[in-house]
Design a protein around this motif. Sequence first.
Motif, PDB file in Angstrom:
ATOM      1  N   LEU A  50       0.824  -1.204   0.000  1.00 47.28           N
ATOM      2  CA  LEU A  50       0.000   0.000   0.000  1.00 47.28           C
ATOM      3  C   LEU A  50       0.859   1.256   0.000  1.00 47.28           C
ATOM      4  O   LEU A  50       1.866   1.315   0.696  1.00 47.28           O
ATOM      5  N   LEU A  51       0.442   2.240  -0.799  1.00 46.78           N
ATOM      6  CA  LEU A  51       1.049   3.570  -0.753  1.00 46.78           C
ATOM      7  C   LEU A  51      -0.027   4.526  -0.262  1.00 46.78           C
ATOM      8  O   LEU A  51      -1.168   4.466  -0.724  1.00 46.78           O
ATOM      9  N   MET A  52       0.315   5.401   0.682  1.00 47.74           N
ATOM     10  CA  MET A  52      -0.659   6.355   1.234  1.00 47.74           C
ATOM     11  C   MET A  52      -0.129   7.770   1.074  1.00 47.74           C
ATOM     12  O   MET A  52       1.062   8.018   1.254  1.00 47.74           O
ATOM     13  N   ARG A  53      -1.044   8.671   0.733  1.00 43.57           N
ATOM     14  CA  ARG A  53      -0.699  10.079   0.610  1.00 43.57           C
ATOM     15  C   ARG A  53      -1.816  10.926   1.203  1.00 43.57           C
ATOM     16  O   ARG A  53      -3.000  10.627   1.018  1.00 43.57           O
ATOM     17  N   LYS A  54      -1.434  11.985   1.909  1.00 38.29           N
ATOM     18  CA  LYS A  54      -2.407  12.935   2.448  1.00 38.29           C
ATOM     19  C   LYS A  54      -2.710  13.967   1.365  1.00 38.29           C
ATOM     20  O   LYS A  54      -1.794  14.501   0.734  1.00 38.29           O
ATOM     21  N   VAL A  55      -3.981  14.237   1.140  1.00 37.53           N
ATOM     22  CA  VAL A  55      -4.406  15.203   0.130  1.00 37.53           C
ATOM     23  C   VAL A  55      -4.202  16.604   0.688  1.00 37.53           C
ATOM     24  O   VAL A  55      -4.738  16.948   1.738  1.00 37.53           O
ATOM     25  N   MET A  56      -3.407  17.410  -0.016  1.00 39.93           N
ATOM     26  CA  MET A  56      -3.022  18.735   0.468  1.00 39.93           C
ATOM     27  C   MET A  56      -3.978  19.838   0.024  1.00 39.93           C
ATOM     28  O   MET A  56      -3.962  20.932   0.576  1.00 39.93           O
ATOM     29  N   LYS A  57      -4.806  19.579  -0.997  1.00 36.62           N
ATOM     30  CA  LYS A  57      -5.808  20.550  -1.445  1.00 36.62           C
ATOM     31  C   LYS A  57      -6.952  19.772  -2.080  1.00 36.62           C
ATOM     32  O   LYS A  57      -6.775  18.630  -2.510  1.00 36.62           O
ATOM     33  N   ASP A  58      -8.152  20.366  -2.081  1.00 38.32           N
ATOM     34  CA  ASP A  58      -9.296  19.710  -2.704  1.00 38.32           C
ATOM     35  C   ASP A  58      -8.905  19.275  -4.115  1.00 38.32           C
ATOM     36  O   ASP A  58      -8.220  20.009  -4.836  1.00 38.32           O
ATOM     37  N   LEU A  59      -9.355  18.090  -4.493  1.00 33.61           N
ATOM     38  CA  LEU A  59      -8.890  17.491  -5.732  1.00 33.61           C
ATOM     39  C   LEU A  59     -10.031  16.792  -6.440  1.00 33.61           C
ATOM     40  O   LEU A  59     -10.874  16.158  -5.795  1.00 33.61           O
ATOM     41  N   LYS A  60     -10.087  16.917  -7.749  1.00 33.90           N
ATOM     42  CA  LYS A  60     -11.028  16.148  -8.559  1.00 33.90           C
ATOM     43  C   LYS A  60     -10.211  15.192  -9.415  1.00 33.90           C
ATOM     44  O   LYS A  60      -9.228  15.586 -10.032  1.00 33.90           O
ATOM     45  N   VAL A  61     -10.624  13.943  -9.427  1.00 35.04           N
ATOM     46  CA  VAL A  61      -9.930  12.902 -10.183  1.00 35.04           C
ATOM     47  C   VAL A  61     -10.947  12.225 -11.086  1.00 35.04           C
ATOM     48  O   VAL A  61     -12.041  11.859 -10.632  1.00 35.04           O
ATOM     49  N   THR A  62     -10.602  12.048 -12.351  1.00 35.30           N
ATOM     50  CA  THR A  62     -11.482  11.349 -13.290  1.00 35.30           C
ATOM     51  C   THR A  62     -10.840  10.025 -13.660  1.00 35.30           C
ATOM     52  O   THR A  62      -9.674   9.978 -14.054  1.00 35.30           O
ATOM     53  N   ALA A  63     -11.599   8.956 -13.512  1.00 34.74           N
ATOM     54  CA  ALA A  63     -11.142   7.615 -13.862  1.00 34.74           C
ATOM     55  C   ALA A  63     -12.303   6.855 -14.477  1.00 34.74           C
ATOM     56  O   ALA A  63     -13.412   6.873 -13.933  1.00 34.74           O
ATOM     57  N   ASP A  64     -12.040   6.224 -15.602  1.00 31.03           N
ATOM     58  CA  ASP A  64     -13.069   5.456 -16.301  1.00 31.03           C
ATOM     59  C   ASP A  64     -14.336   6.274 -16.535  1.00 31.03           C
ATOM     60  O   ASP A  64     -15.450   5.777 -16.392  1.00 31.03           O
ATOM     61  N   GLY A  65     -14.169   7.552 -16.856  1.00 30.69           N
ATOM     62  CA  GLY A  65     -15.305   8.410 -17.178  1.00 30.69           C
ATOM     63  C   GLY A  65     -16.076   8.950 -15.985  1.00 30.69           C
ATOM     64  O   GLY A  65     -17.043   9.679 -16.146  1.00 30.69           O
ATOM     65  N   ARG A  66     -15.662   8.616 -14.783  1.00 27.59           N
ATOM     66  CA  ARG A  66     -16.334   9.115 -13.576  1.00 27.59           C
ATOM     67  C   ARG A  66     -15.410  10.087 -12.854  1.00 27.59           C
ATOM     68  O   ARG A  66     -14.210   9.867 -12.779  1.00 27.59           O
ATOM     69  N   THR A  67     -15.991  11.161 -12.308  1.00 30.18           N
ATOM     70  CA  THR A  67     -15.206  12.155 -11.582  1.00 30.18           C
ATOM     71  C   THR A  67     -15.475  12.014 -10.094  1.00 30.18           C
ATOM     72  O   THR A  67     -16.622  11.884  -9.662  1.00 30.18           O
ATOM     73  N   TYR A  68     -14.390  12.033  -9.326  1.00 30.95           N
ATOM     74  CA  TYR A  68     -14.461  11.888  -7.878  1.00 30.95           C
ATOM     75  C   TYR A  68     -13.900  13.147  -7.233  1.00 30.95           C
ATOM     76  O   TYR A  68     -12.891  13.687  -7.692  1.00 30.95           O
ATOM     77  N   SER A  69     -14.527  13.602  -6.160  1.00 33.94           N
ATOM     78  CA  SER A  69     -14.022  14.736  -5.385  1.00 33.94           C
ATOM     79  C   SER A  69     -13.346  14.201  -4.137  1.00 33.94           C
ATOM     80  O   SER A  69     -13.948  13.446  -3.368  1.00 33.94           O
ATOM     81  N   ILE A  70     -12.099  14.607  -3.944  1.00 33.38           N
ATOM     82  CA  ILE A  70     -11.338  14.184  -2.771  1.00 33.38           C
ATOM     83  C   ILE A  70     -11.003  15.439  -1.975  1.00 33.38           C
ATOM     84  O   ILE A  70     -10.258  16.293  -2.443  1.00 33.38           O
ATOM     85  N   PRO A  71     -11.569  15.569  -0.774  1.00 34.47           N
ATOM     86  CA  PRO A  71     -11.338  16.791   0.011  1.00 34.47           C
ATOM     87  C   PRO A  71      -9.951  16.854   0.635  1.00 34.47           C
ATOM     88  O   PRO A  71      -9.342  15.834   0.953  1.00 34.47           O
ATOM     89  N   LYS A  72      -9.472  18.070   0.796  1.00 34.79           N
ATOM     90  CA  LYS A  72      -8.208  18.333   1.477  1.00 34.79           C
ATOM     91  C   LYS A  72      -8.230  17.652   2.845  1.00 34.79           C
ATOM     92  O   LYS A  72      -9.235  17.664   3.546  1.00 34.79           O
ATOM     93  N   GLY A  73      -7.112  17.039   3.210  1.00 33.87           N
ATOM     94  CA  GLY A  73      -7.004  16.390   4.511  1.00 33.87           C
ATOM     95  C   GLY A  73      -7.284  14.901   4.477  1.00 33.87           C
ATOM     96  O   GLY A  73      -6.903  14.180   5.390  1.00 33.87           O
ATOM     97  N   ASP A  74      -7.994  14.426   3.437  1.00 37.43           N
ATOM     98  CA  ASP A  74      -8.240  12.988   3.320  1.00 37.43           C
ATOM     99  C   ASP A  74      -6.940  12.257   3.009  1.00 37.43           C
ATOM    100  O   ASP A  74      -5.962  12.848   2.549  1.00 37.43           O
ATOM    101  N   THR A  75      -6.933  10.960   3.247  1.00 41.49           N
ATOM    102  CA  THR A  75      -5.803  10.114   2.896  1.00 41.49           C
ATOM    103  C   THR A  75      -6.210   9.247   1.715  1.00 41.49           C
ATOM    104  O   THR A  75      -7.272   8.623   1.732  1.00 41.49           O
TER     105      THR A  75
END
Length: 146
Positions: free
Chosen positions: A16-41
């Motif tokens: 496993l690799l883990m990273r802390k999200v430093m700013k709100d982030l949108k990620v698109t994978a397989d045509g779907r967009t995900y919102s990852i809030p700042k502070g999440d891992t």
Amino acid sequence: GVSLGEALRLHPPLVLLMRKVMKDLKVTADGRTYSIPKGDTVMISPSVGMRLPSVFPNPDTFDPDRFSEPRSEHKTPYAYLGFGGGMHSCMGQAFAFVQVKVVLSVLFRRYDIEVVPEELPECDYEAMVVGPKGDCRVRYTKKAVV
């Protein structure tokens, strides 16, 4: 280097690799967009990610040529995570490849090597650093001096 890269793609050392999200982030994978809030891992498993058929065709096949031109499948951003990725990738990657090449070149020059028994053990994914489940026995036979 391509054989080592392919071996690490099939059997990465970290589960496993883990990273802390430093700013709100949108990620698109397989045509779907995900919102990852700042502070999440965010966590990713290189063992899973590097066996996705959408990234590495025939992902369970040992195929070192996938790292060579013109294919270069590993060059898709973050497809290959044998040593992590981005600014947090392992600084020792180049040294590790040189070290393994030197050790193997000395062994292969001086010994004939065979796996005993002929089938390698399964990977132990319950450990923090992946290794073989049980023994991984190798027979070394010194080559005749020429």
